[in-house]
Scaffold this active site. Structure first.
Site, PDB file in Angstrom:
ATOM      1  N   THR A   1       0.681  -1.104  -0.094  1.00  0.00           N
ATOM      2  CA  THR A   1      -0.301   0.220   0.136  1.00  0.00           C
ATOM      3  C   THR A   1       0.724   1.263  -0.913  1.00  0.00           C
ATOM      4  O   THR A   1       2.675   0.975   0.794  1.00  0.00           O
ATOM      5  CB  THR A   1      -0.625   0.085   1.597  1.00  0.00           C
ATOM      6  OG1 THR A   1      -0.482   0.378   2.553  1.00  0.00           O
ATOM      7  CG2 THR A   1      -1.760  -1.053   1.457  1.00  0.00           C
ATOM      8  N   ASP A   2       0.423   2.174  -0.108  1.00  0.00           N
ATOM      9  CA  ASP A   2       1.116   3.521   0.596  1.00  0.00           C
ATOM     10  C   ASP A   2       1.225   3.748   1.802  1.00  0.00           C
ATOM     11  O   ASP A   2       0.459   3.554   2.224  1.00  0.00           O
ATOM     12  CB  ASP A   2       0.589   5.054  -0.864  1.00  0.00           C
ATOM     13  CG  ASP A   2       1.399   5.350  -0.640  1.00  0.00           C
ATOM     14  OD1 ASP A   2       2.611   5.995  -0.498  1.00  0.00           O
ATOM     15  OD2 ASP A   2       1.110   6.734  -1.709  1.00  0.00           O
ATOM     16  N   TYR A   3       2.168   4.836   1.881  1.00  0.00           N
ATOM     17  CA  TYR A   3       1.582   5.152   3.264  1.00  0.00           C
ATOM     18  C   TYR A   3       0.702   5.240   4.564  1.00  0.00           C
ATOM     19  O   TYR A   3      -0.292   6.057   3.850  1.00  0.00           O
ATOM     20  CB  TYR A   3       2.592   6.359   3.085  1.00  0.00           C
ATOM     21  CG  TYR A   3       3.271   6.660   5.064  1.00  0.00           C
ATOM     22  CD1 TYR A   3       5.116   6.563   4.925  1.00  0.00           C
ATOM     23  CD2 TYR A   3       2.826   7.466   5.824  1.00  0.00           C
ATOM     24  CE1 TYR A   3       5.469   7.740   6.260  1.00  0.00           C
ATOM     25  CE2 TYR A   3       2.906   7.824   7.242  1.00  0.00           C
ATOM     26  CZ  TYR A   3       4.616   7.042   7.505  1.00  0.00           C
ATOM     27  OH  TYR A   3       4.993   8.172   8.452  1.00  0.00           O
TER      28      TYR A   3
END
Ligand code: BGC
Length: 764
Positions: free
Chosen positions: A289-291
């Site tokens: 996932t992204d942050y």
């Protein structure tokens, strides 16, 4: 624990040795056996731990032992960490994983190595402006050598989000507006980081992560992280290609984007993550996932942490960055029957496979060689390459009367708040770069001009009138302190030194944090205080060279009419100052071409060259009112996609086709002679565009299909030939089948999207 690790290492090493002599299929079998055996020994909690990518916390300050994260690593709750700098620090953290966790599974260490490690290359948009995939591959290769020598085995790059809205700050990190050019850059970067064989990584190769999948660059009105809504035709034909190119090049991992796609956040979008990415494209690496991409879905309104975590896993996401949603909720979700252990096994397998391919089981300290760290980072050779590449990325937008190049003996008044900053030179996302190292522009000019140089500097203005905007635009310690003098005093000082000089070099534009993440702008002109300065300088009648720092296409309507020379230098990396001087003094001849259209005004956005045609406006109409979609501005950009000048000139001979008919399995060659008609050597990017004139769905007015960068001595002529075949003419039709359709095609070749010659052929 040690014993288990030794056994794991032995097994993995045997696998690696076999792989060196055996074909890929054999290697996979060994890997499968290894991962099967490891998975069989793992508890559910340990498997979930591998899916967890927490923020590094105080581990980055060297307090690993006392931190929570160190405890979590020891408990087997961590699969990897990111953005830790320093080989010793990373070695120590790896030691905790290997010696203190039950199974001794090594961590994967990631970092945003976006345009170089310590040696910073130009920002990705600028790298794209080189139109030179070989140079971009070399840049990524050097980044991989430096990162791998520093403990890093995984980079969150390339970022290939097609963007047609320059208000969006992250256009700086991407590959511009075109899928063909973007795909070439995606491939170059993946190959540069990983090499050609993604089943096994050499000591100086790292795993790439293509991002942000998908469509992140199409957020509404350029607002970062915002909603995306588009047809599948547009996704497949215009936005997916660069991600797909990275997958085809063997990218090891994919990062999910923050935005929603068709009403479901990408991170929980099974169609995107599984149907398209894995089933249609055959991706076999892992998805991160992204942050906080998982927990942000709570705000999107699709569930609580347990629900969004379960949905992300079920969609096909394997690793959870920072949210700790997987860590905290997946075991309970298995218990409740919300997710299956098989889904967790599948995700865990993908992470373990990545670690296996990286060679971390065979040697967890493979990337922690202090000798390499001391000798292979920020080297003279790397810096020389970065300087060459930076010079190649600059785009000469205007050069009236041949004002450029300058003589080294000229007396130069350098004016502007960006001219004496070193911390702005590298550009946004220079995570591992020492910002104190780059030369300022003034120093670069002095260095390149040598002892004859007569160079004086005045700041002339603050970055902008609004101190709050200035603070945000110069975040992270960028060294442009706010000047306490009045605007008048600052301008007057600049006018004084200008009066005495042969030429003014105005170093203006955006500081580096005015683009990048969370840095969208509603007004994309040169900031107000600098504009005012430039107008007063122009009024003196002195010749002015505008050195434009920019992380995005900017609106330059007034400048294009009033400033004789404009060189767009983006953010060129650690060696930018000397590279700019090389170009200003003519030691290097600019050859960059725009990877994105520069609009005349914000109101035209989105504006891109490969648009569709419609019944109106009607060209040649008697009344102006019907000739543009706007009353107050034409439909065309100020500077089009593919545009860029040189200190020499190129002339194109007639475009010829080897035939005006193409059979389904056949090819046609489009050829043109290009001559350097000036008096110095230069490089030109010859661009091939095609238009499908009639289709079952509407087709763009032109689409880039190929390009070649050639270098010509003064007076030299070269023939450039492009092979056109039927697959090049395919597109996704209404049923999303990838097909070509019989009929007529326009072929266009030239040095810019708006300066092309035409020819036509028929596909039977
Ligand atoms: C960005 C990513 C980046 C990640 C890790 C996020 O905020 O969107 O591009 O890779 O942070 O630093």
């Amino acid at each position: 624990m040690k014993r288990i690790l030794t056994t794991l290492a032995g097994l993995a090493a045997a696998g690696t040795m076999l792989a060196q002599t055996a074909p890929a299929a054999r290697h996979k079998t060994e890997m499968d056996r290894f991962v099967d055996s490891l998975l069989g020994r793992m508890t559910l909690e340990e498997k979930i731990g591998q899916l967890n990518l927490p923020g590094a916390g105080d581990i980055t300050t060297g307090q690993a032992k006392s931190s929570d994260i160190a405890g979590a690593i020891g408990r087997g709750e961590v699969g990897g960490l990111f953005n830790i700098k320093g080989v010793e620090k990373i070695r120590e953290v790896q030691r905790i994983a290997v010696e203190e966790s039950r199974l001794g599974i090594p961590l994967i260490f990631g970092m945003d190595v976006i345009h170089g490690y310590e040696t910073a290359f130009p920002i990705p948009l600028a790298l794209t402006a080189t139109w030179n995939p070989a140079a971009v591959e070399r840049a990524a290769r050097i980044a991989a050598v430096e990162a791998s020598a520093s403990g890093i085995c995984w980079t969150f790059s390339p970022m290939v989000d097609i963007a047609r809205d320059p208000r969006w700050g992250r256009v700086s990190e991407g590959v511009g507006e075109d899928p063909c050019l973007g795909s070439a850059m995606a491939r170059a970067m993946v190959y540069g980081y990983q090499g050609r064989d993604n089943t096994r990584y050499a000591d100086d190769e790292i795993m790439a992560c293509v991002k942000h999948y998908a469509l992140y660059g199409a957020s509404e009105a350029g607002r970062d992280y915002n909603t995306v809504d588009m047809s599948r035709q547009r996704m497949y034909n215009e936005y997916f290609a660069p991600y797909r190119a990275a997958v085809d090049a063997g990218v090891g991992s994919v990062m999910a984007s923050f935005n929603e796609v068709e009403g479901i956040p990408a991170t929980a979008n099974r169609w995107l993550m599984t149907d398209v990415l894995r089933d249609q494209w055959g991706f076999d690496g892992f998805v991160v996932t992204d942050y906080t991409g998982t927990s942000e879905m709570i705000a999107h309104g699709i569930g609580d942490l347990q629900e969004v975590s379960a949905r992300a896993l079920a969609a096909g996401v394997d690793m959870d960055m920072v949210s700790e949603g997987f860590l905290k909720t997946l075991a309970a979700s298995v218990e409740a029957g919300k997710v299956s252990e098989a889904d967790i096994d599948r995700a865990c397998r993908r992470i373990l496979e990545a670690k296996y391919k990286l060679g971390l089981f065979a040697d967890p300290y493979k990337y922690c060689d202090p000798k390499r760290a001391a000798t292979e980072v920020y080297t003279e050779a790397h810096r020389a390459e970065a300087r060459r590449t930076a010079a190649e990325s600059f785009v000469l937008l205007r050069n009236e009367g041949g004002l450029l190049p300058l003589k080294k003996t000229a007396k130069i008044a350098v004016v502007g708040p960006l001219a004496r900053s070193r911390e702005n030179m590298s550009g946004t996302w220079s995570v591992a770069t020492d910002l104190k190292k780059p030369l300022t522009l003034v120093e670069g000019l002095e260095r390149v001009a040598g002892s004859e140089a007569e160079i004086v500097w005045a700041k002339g203005s603050n970055v902008c009138y609004d101190p709050e905007l200035e603070r945000n635009a110069t975040l992270f310690g960028r060294d442009i302190p706010r000047d306490g003098r009045s605007d008048r005093e600052m301008i007057d000082e600049a006018l004084r030194i200008a009066a005495d000089a042969d030429v003014v070099v105005a170093a203006l534009g955006e500081p580096s944090e005015m683009s990048g993440e969370s840095s969208s702008r509603a007004d994309i002109g040169i900031p107000d205080a600098q504009q005012a300065l430039l107008r007063e300088l122009a009024a003196t009648g002195k010749p002015i060279v505008l050195v434009l720092f920019a992380g995005r296409p900017m609106t330059l309507g007034w400048e294009a009419e009033n400033i004789p020379a404009i060189l767009c230098v983006w953010f060129g990396g650690t060696e930018a100052a000397e590279a700019i001087a090389d170009v200003l003094y003519g030691d290097a001849n600019p050859s960059g071409k725009l990877p994105s259209s520069f609009p005349r005004s914000v109101g035209q956005i989105p504006l891109y060259y490969n648009h569709k045609n419609t019944g109106r406006p009607v060209s040649g109409e008697r009344f102006e009112k019907y000739r543009s979609n706007y009353l107050d501005v034409p439909n065309t950009p100020l500077y089009p996609f593919g545009f860029g000048l040189s200190y020499t000139t190129f002339e194109y001979g007639p475009l010829t086709l080897s035939s005006d008919r193409m059979a389904a399995g056949g090819t046609i060659t489009a050829s043109v002679d290009v001559t350097n008609t000036g008096d110095r050597e230069g490089a030109e990017v010859v661009q091939l565009y095609i238009r499908d004139l009639v289709g079952s769905t509407t087709r763009p007015v032109q689409e880039l299909k190929g390009f070649e960068k050639i270098t010509l001595r003064a007076g030299e002529t070269k023939r450039v030939s492009f092979t056109i075949d039927e697959p090049m003419l395919r597109f996704y039709n209404h049923a999303l089948e990838f097909v070509s359709e019989a009929g007529e095609f326009d072929v266009m070749v030239g040095g810019s999207s708006d300066r092309v010659q035409h020819a036509r052929f028929t596909l039977r």
